[in-house]
Design a protein around this motif. Structure first.
Motif, PDB file in Angstrom:
ATOM      1  N   UNK A  75      53.395  77.373  11.849  1.00  0.00           N
ATOM      2  CA  UNK A  75      55.056  78.252  12.119  1.00  0.00           C
ATOM      3  C   UNK A  75      55.286  76.987  13.135  1.00  0.00           C
ATOM      4  N   UNK A  76      56.883  76.158  12.774  1.00  0.00           N
ATOM      5  CA  UNK A  76      57.463  75.178  12.577  1.00  0.00           C
ATOM      6  C   UNK A  76      56.348  74.701  14.779  1.00  0.00           C
ATOM      7  N   UNK A 131      52.184  62.573  17.706  1.00  0.00           N
ATOM      8  CA  UNK A 131      53.817  62.166  17.246  1.00  0.00           C
ATOM      9  C   UNK A 131      54.452  63.045  18.004  1.00  0.00           C
ATOM     10  N   UNK A 132      55.277  62.592  18.070  1.00  0.00           N
ATOM     11  CA  UNK A 132      56.443  62.650  19.483  1.00  0.00           C
ATOM     12  C   UNK A 132      57.636  63.050  18.356  1.00  0.00           C
ATOM     13  N   UNK A 133      58.324  62.997  17.290  1.00  0.00           N
ATOM     14  CA  UNK A 133      59.012  63.506  16.413  1.00  0.00           C
ATOM     15  C   UNK A 133      58.480  63.001  15.209  1.00  0.00           C
ATOM     16  N   UNK A 134      59.680  63.672  14.029  1.00  0.00           N
ATOM     17  CA  UNK A 134      58.856  62.950  12.983  1.00  0.00           C
ATOM     18  C   UNK A 134      59.573  61.775  11.863  1.00  0.00           C
ATOM     19  N   UNK A 172      48.156  72.097   7.166  1.00  0.00           N
ATOM     20  CA  UNK A 172      49.037  71.301   7.734  1.00  0.00           C
ATOM     21  C   UNK A 172      49.961  70.491   7.002  1.00  0.00           C
ATOM     22  N   UNK A 173      49.969  70.548   5.820  1.00  0.00           N
ATOM     23  CA  UNK A 173      50.442  69.459   4.689  1.00  0.00           C
ATOM     24  C   UNK A 173      52.168  70.551   5.093  1.00  0.00           C
ATOM     25  N   UNK A 174      51.987  72.351   4.537  1.00  0.00           N
ATOM     26  CA  UNK A 174      52.760  72.826   4.296  1.00  0.00           C
ATOM     27  C   UNK A 174      53.581  72.883   5.356  1.00  0.00           C
ATOM     28  N   UNK A 175      54.046  72.904   6.395  1.00  0.00           N
ATOM     29  CA  UNK A 175      54.369  73.071   7.215  1.00  0.00           C
ATOM     30  C   UNK A 175      54.807  71.223   7.767  1.00  0.00           C
ATOM     31  N   UNK A 179      61.712  71.747   5.264  1.00  0.00           N
ATOM     32  CA  UNK A 179      62.122  71.604   5.965  1.00  0.00           C
ATOM     33  C   UNK A 179      63.005  71.827   7.357  1.00  0.00           C
ATOM     34  N   UNK A 180      62.655  72.647   7.694  1.00  0.00           N
ATOM     35  CA  UNK A 180      62.465  73.077   9.867  1.00  0.00           C
ATOM     36  C   UNK A 180      62.058  72.448  10.508  1.00  0.00           C
ATOM     37  N   UNK A 181      60.946  71.490  10.018  1.00  0.00           N
ATOM     38  CA  UNK A 181      59.555  71.060  10.523  1.00  0.00           C
ATOM     39  C   UNK A 181      60.474  69.488  10.987  1.00  0.00           C
ATOM     40  N   UNK A 182      61.159  69.748  10.262  1.00  0.00           N
ATOM     41  CA  UNK A 182      62.323  67.635  10.371  1.00  0.00           C
ATOM     42  C   UNK A 182      62.918  68.147  11.378  1.00  0.00           C
ATOM     43  N   UNK A 183      63.318  68.558  12.113  1.00  0.00           N
ATOM     44  CA  UNK A 183      63.684  68.135  13.651  1.00  0.00           C
ATOM     45  C   UNK A 183      62.271  68.482  14.769  1.00  0.00           C
TER      46      UNK A 183
END
Length: 259
Positions: A75-76, A131-134, A172-175, A179-183
């Motif tokens: 999950x995100x 990573x701090x953000x996407x 790894x790749x799916x999450x 789209x829900x992970x973008x933020x």
């Protein structure tokens, strides 16, 4: 190598003493990348242990290496869960207090979340390509890696290090591409980190821009930045000597500081 039973799963763990132990030195806890495991660190933890006088403790997170495989999609908030729930339980089970966290990529983000989001004492944090953000460059890099997994020998190479290689890769790749992970963003945790941080990144990182570690320097109160030329997303592989030297200097500063 031994296993640790935790929350219905087993995690593979290895403890590597320093060849030159320093009395009262804290343990170094290594947190691997999103496709990583104990074995994929190779000899890097031992080299850092020998250079710092600290014991190195390395484990494969749930779903990775020879630890229990995943039974559900990520999950995100998976890195938050790892940092705020699982890592504290691992440290308690291993009776580790105030360790130095050494994280790469996802593992670096987990280290930052833990240091800024839990009351557990942390002596210091070393992050490599965190990573701090996407960023768009990260998503582009992951899409290229997905294509390589499907069309090259990447799957076979990763399978040497994981009992469930397809579960590791999809987890790894799916999450990351969902789209829900973008933020997803952990800057609030970084700004709350009370301990010193060393942030290391390669100038040729294919998954991130240098803004990731520059933001750490702006947000946290005590940050050393190390920017490496001729270095991609894995500084401990591409510039191993320079990274070991940098970490050794950082740890020496922590241990020589009476506070």
């Amino acid at each position: 190598m031994h296993t640790l039973a935790l929350r219905g799963h087993t995690l593979e763990v290895v403890r590597r003493p320093s060849a030159h132990p320093r009395p009262e030195a804290p343990a170094l806890v290594f947190l691997h990348e999103g496709l990583g495991s104990i074995a994929m660190w190779r000899d890097f933890p031992q080299r850092v242990a020998d250079a710092t006088g600290c014991e190195a403790i390395v484990y494969s997170r749930h779903g990775y290496g020879r630890s229990s495989p995943l039974t559900a999609p990520r999950t995100p908030d998976y890195m938050h869960v790892e940092a705020l729930q699982i890592l504290p339980a691992v440290l308690d089970a291993l009776q580790l207090r105030a360790p130095i966290l050494v994280g790469h990529s996802d593992g670096g983000s987990i280290a930052l979340i833990h240091a800024g989001g839990t009351p557990a004492p942390v002596r210091g944090v070393v992050v490599m390509a965190p990573h701090l953000y996407v960023e768009d460059v990260a998503l582009e890099g992951i899409r290229r890696t997905v294509d390589a997994y499907r069309t090259t020998d990447l799957r076979a190479r990763l399978a040497r290090f994981h009992a469930d290689v397809d579960g590791v890769f999809a987890g790894w790749s799916d999450i990351w591409l969902h789209p829900d992970f973008r933020d997803w963003n952990i800057e609030a945790f970084v700004s709350a980190i009370p301990c010193p941080v060393m942030a290391i990144q390669g100038e040729d990182d294919e998954y991130a821009t240098m803004d990731q570690i520059d933001r750490i320097a702006r947000l946290a109160p005590d940050v050393d930045l190390v920017k490496l030329a001729d270095c991609r997303h894995s500084p401990h592989k591409d510039q191993a000597d320079a990274v070991v030297e940098a970490i050794a200097g950082f740890v020496a500063r922590l241990l020589d500081d009476p506070h």
